[in-house]
Each structure stands twice: as C-alpha cells, then as structure tokens.
Design an enzyme around this catalytic site. Sequence first.
Site, PDB file in Angstrom:
ATOM      1  CB  SER A   1      37.093  45.103  40.895  1.00 45.62           C
ATOM      2  OG  SER A   1      37.290  46.409  40.399  1.00 45.62           O
TER       3      SER A   1
ATOM      4  CD  GLU B   1      48.775  45.651  33.041  1.00 48.54           C
ATOM      5  OE1 GLU B   1      48.476  46.773  33.494  1.00 48.54           O
ATOM      6  OE2 GLU B   1      48.692  44.601  33.691  1.00 48.54           O
TER       7      GLU B   1
ATOM      8  CB  ALA C   1      44.838  46.369  33.479  1.00 46.10           C
ATOM      9  CB  THR C   2      42.530  51.660  32.692  1.00 48.17           C
ATOM     10  OG1 THR C   2      41.782  51.582  33.910  1.00 48.17           O
ATOM     11  CG2 THR C   2      41.727  51.106  31.539  1.00 48.17           C
TER      12      THR C   2
ATOM     13  CG  HIS D   1      44.780  43.576  41.149  1.00 47.20           C
ATOM     14  ND1 HIS D   1      43.469  43.228  41.272  1.00 47.20           N
ATOM     15  CD2 HIS D   1      45.019  44.502  42.117  1.00 47.20           C
ATOM     16  CE1 HIS D   1      42.918  43.894  42.272  1.00 47.20           C
ATOM     17  NE2 HIS D   1      43.844  44.674  42.808  1.00 47.20           N
TER      18      HIS D   1
ATOM     19  NE  ARG E   1      44.555  41.080  35.279  1.00 45.23           N
ATOM     20  CZ  ARG E   1      45.075  42.158  35.861  1.00 45.23           C
ATOM     21  NH1 ARG E   1      44.491  42.663  36.929  1.00 45.23           N
ATOM     22  NH2 ARG E   1      46.150  42.730  35.383  1.00 45.23           N
TER      23      ARG E   1
ATOM     24  CB  SER F   1      31.569  49.235  46.516  1.00 38.94           C
ATOM     25  OG  SER F   1      31.881  49.065  45.138  1.00 38.94           O
TER      26      SER F   1
ATOM     27  N   GLY G   1      30.063  51.408  41.454  1.00 42.62           N
ATOM     28  CA  GLY G   1      29.985  51.451  42.910  1.00 42.62           C
ATOM     29  C   GLY G   1      31.040  52.383  43.457  1.00 42.62           C
TER      30      GLY G   1
END
Length: 174
Positions: free
Chosen positions: A17, A64, A35-36, A51, A55, A14, A10
Amino acid sequence: MLPDLTIVIGGAASGKSDYAERLVREASDQRLYIATAQAWDDEMRAKIQAHQNARAADGWRTVETPMDPANALTAMATDEVALLDCATMWLTNQILSEGDLDAAKRALFEGLSQAPGRVVIVTNEVGAGIVPENALARRFREAQGLLNRDLAERAGLVVTVIAGLPLVLKGTLP
C-alpha cells in the site's frame, strides 16, 4: 507515465500500500483513494480513521465504497489517478455478503474499462501459504487467486512488493 491499470501485489504488511501510494503521488497531484475496508471492530475503526486522517493531510480525495468501487472508478476525473485499496478487502466483502461474486467481478472490470483516468489497485497474494483448513478460507483463497490473475492480465504494469522492495513482474516502471 503509469499505464491505465497498475497492480501492486504482495503479502500482508509487505509495504504494498505504501508503494502504491507513492506511485500515485508521483503520477499526479489529483489523487483519488477508493477505500474498500469495513470497520468490523474497534481496532479496524481506529486503523481506518488513521488512514483517513493521513490521506486528508496529503491531498487525497477519498471515496469509501466497500462493495461497489466501479461507480467511483467511472465517476473519477480524467486528470485523477485512482488508488483502489484494496481488491482483497473488496473480495472479502463480496464473499461475506454471499452475493453473486461473478456479477460483482463483471461490474468491477466494467468500471475499470470505463475509468477515465489511470488506476492503481492493491491486492494481496494469498497463494504462497498452506492450504487452509476450512471451506470458506479455501473458497476465498481460490477466488483471490483468480481475481489476481484476471487483474494482472488486464494490467499494463504489475509490481510485487516483498519486505518493502518492489519487483516488476510485467511492464516498465515510469
């Protein structure tokens, strides 16, 4: 049941996630968040921290890995469902590092093929806007479009999210 590979695509903000996280939460109590993102400034550091806290409170195991999600994918447990968020940040990291993008994509796809559990990948649709004015942005847009096509080809389920609403492009929702 989710297929081995699900793509959620998206535009920016949007709801993709949030939707991908919901798919993973509904699929398993054993959740891996790959996670990137990289923190390039204070705003991004704060966003990443928020975040991470959310989580941790929701039972996610987080890895990560801005450059090499393949290792996290191949090391995941068979009963885990992984959420790789996101392919766009991973691609950005690859392009900005000026490394071998083709080799990095091969490693990513090898990691996906060897992942012992199911994987959901979030990615951005960047081809619906205007043609960027600079060469780096055009290179990124082209690379993102090709990556999205390659991911969608391999996926059993592809969902686009627009204004928070999911629309199935390929496959069937569980």
